[in-house]
Write an enzyme that holds these catalytic residues in place. Structure first.
Site, PDB file in Angstrom:
ATOM      1  N   ILE A 115     -36.341  19.555  -3.904  1.00 50.40           N
ATOM      2  CA  ILE A 115     -35.526  18.767  -2.989  1.00 50.40           C
ATOM      3  C   ILE A 115     -35.730  19.279  -1.578  1.00 50.40           C
ATOM      4  O   ILE A 115     -35.721  20.481  -1.343  1.00 50.40           O
ATOM      5  CB  ILE A 115     -34.031  18.874  -3.368  1.00 50.40           C
ATOM      6  CG1 ILE A 115     -33.820  18.294  -4.758  1.00 50.40           C
ATOM      7  CG2 ILE A 115     -33.161  18.173  -2.338  1.00 50.40           C
ATOM      8  CD1 ILE A 115     -32.441  18.509  -5.306  1.00 50.40           C
ATOM      9  N   CYS A 116     -35.904  18.358  -0.657  1.00 52.37           N
ATOM     10  CA  CYS A 116     -36.065  18.729   0.737  1.00 52.37           C
ATOM     11  C   CYS A 116     -34.769  18.443   1.477  1.00 52.37           C
ATOM     12  O   CYS A 116     -34.411  17.302   1.728  1.00 52.37           O
ATOM     13  CB  CYS A 116     -37.197  17.950   1.380  1.00 52.37           C
ATOM     14  SG  CYS A 116     -37.422  18.398   3.108  1.00 52.37           S
ATOM     15  N   LEU A 117     -34.086  19.481   1.746  1.00 52.53           N
ATOM     16  CA  LEU A 117     -32.927  19.448   2.631  1.00 52.53           C
ATOM     17  C   LEU A 117     -33.093  20.645   3.548  1.00 52.53           C
ATOM     18  O   LEU A 117     -33.228  21.765   3.075  1.00 52.53           O
ATOM     19  CB  LEU A 117     -31.629  19.626   1.840  1.00 52.53           C
ATOM     20  CG  LEU A 117     -31.055  18.444   1.107  1.00 52.53           C
ATOM     21  CD1 LEU A 117     -29.866  18.870   0.265  1.00 52.53           C
ATOM     22  CD2 LEU A 117     -30.630  17.380   2.095  1.00 52.53           C
ATOM     23  N   LEU A 146     -39.166  14.506   2.154  1.00 58.03           N
ATOM     24  CA  LEU A 146     -40.111  15.431   1.539  1.00 58.03           C
ATOM     25  C   LEU A 146     -41.244  14.678   0.862  1.00 58.03           C
ATOM     26  O   LEU A 146     -42.408  14.953   1.088  1.00 58.03           O
ATOM     27  CB  LEU A 146     -39.411  16.328   0.510  1.00 58.03           C
ATOM     28  CG  LEU A 146     -40.316  17.214  -0.338  1.00 58.03           C
ATOM     29  CD1 LEU A 146     -41.055  18.212   0.534  1.00 58.03           C
ATOM     30  CD2 LEU A 146     -39.519  17.937  -1.385  1.00 58.03           C
TER      31      LEU A 146
END
Length: 174
Positions: A115-117, A146
């Site tokens: 996950i891209c946070l 992402l």
């Protein structure tokens, strides 16, 4: 959760009468992380939307939990998505680790579940990375790209993107 909260109260009562080294395993001092998590988990649960549910496989391990998200609107409506969260010992100085366990076609999530946070990074260029002032509740924001292929797919052909999302939901998210 009540089990760990009870343990915290019991441990606080034992502070004066025993040292951590001489205490048996069941009454050993609780980590700073776990003390923070008792409060933060209660806050997280109180702020979860009705489309989210949190599950603790072991109520004595607040640092390992799952979040189920069942969107009731948008592209992902009708799907059921599982996320796994692990809060490291060095929390709150380092961010939790979050992984999507359900295969999903999403600009912010790879097909392997990363996950891209920016929030989940200790350092980020935009300054929105993890900080000790953040809490678990801050993880409820998923607005960081992402999966470039999915993001470009969405920009290029929204209808085909929706069809692919629907296909993933039917195959993986029921």
């Amino acid at each position: 959760m009540l089990t760990l909260a009870s343990k915290l109260k019991r441990d606080d009562g034992l502070k004066g009468s025993r040292t951590a080294a001489s205490a048996p395993d069941s009454t050993r001092r609780v980590s700073v992380r776990d003390k923070l998590l008792v409060k933060e988990v209660a806050e997280l649960e109180a702020n979860l939307p009705c489309t989210c549910k949190v599950h603790f496989p072991d109520p004595n391990k607040l640092h390992c939990f799952q979040l189920t998200v069942t969107p009731d609107e948008g592209y992902y409506q009708g799907g059921k998505f599982q996320f796994e969260t692990e809060v490291p010992d060095a929390y709150n100085m380092v961010p939790p680790k979050v992984k999507c366990l359900t295969k999903i076609w999403h600009p912010n999530i790879t097909e392997t579940g990363e996950i891209c946070l920016s929030l989940l990074r200790e350092h980020s260029i935009d300054g929105t990375g993890w900080a000790p002032t953040r809490t678990l509740k801050d993880l409820l924001n998923f607005d960081d790209p992402l999966n470039i292929e999915a993001a470009e797919h969405h920009l290029r052909d929204k209808e085909d993107f929706r069809n692919k999302v629907d296909d993933y939901i039917k195959r993986y998210a029921r």
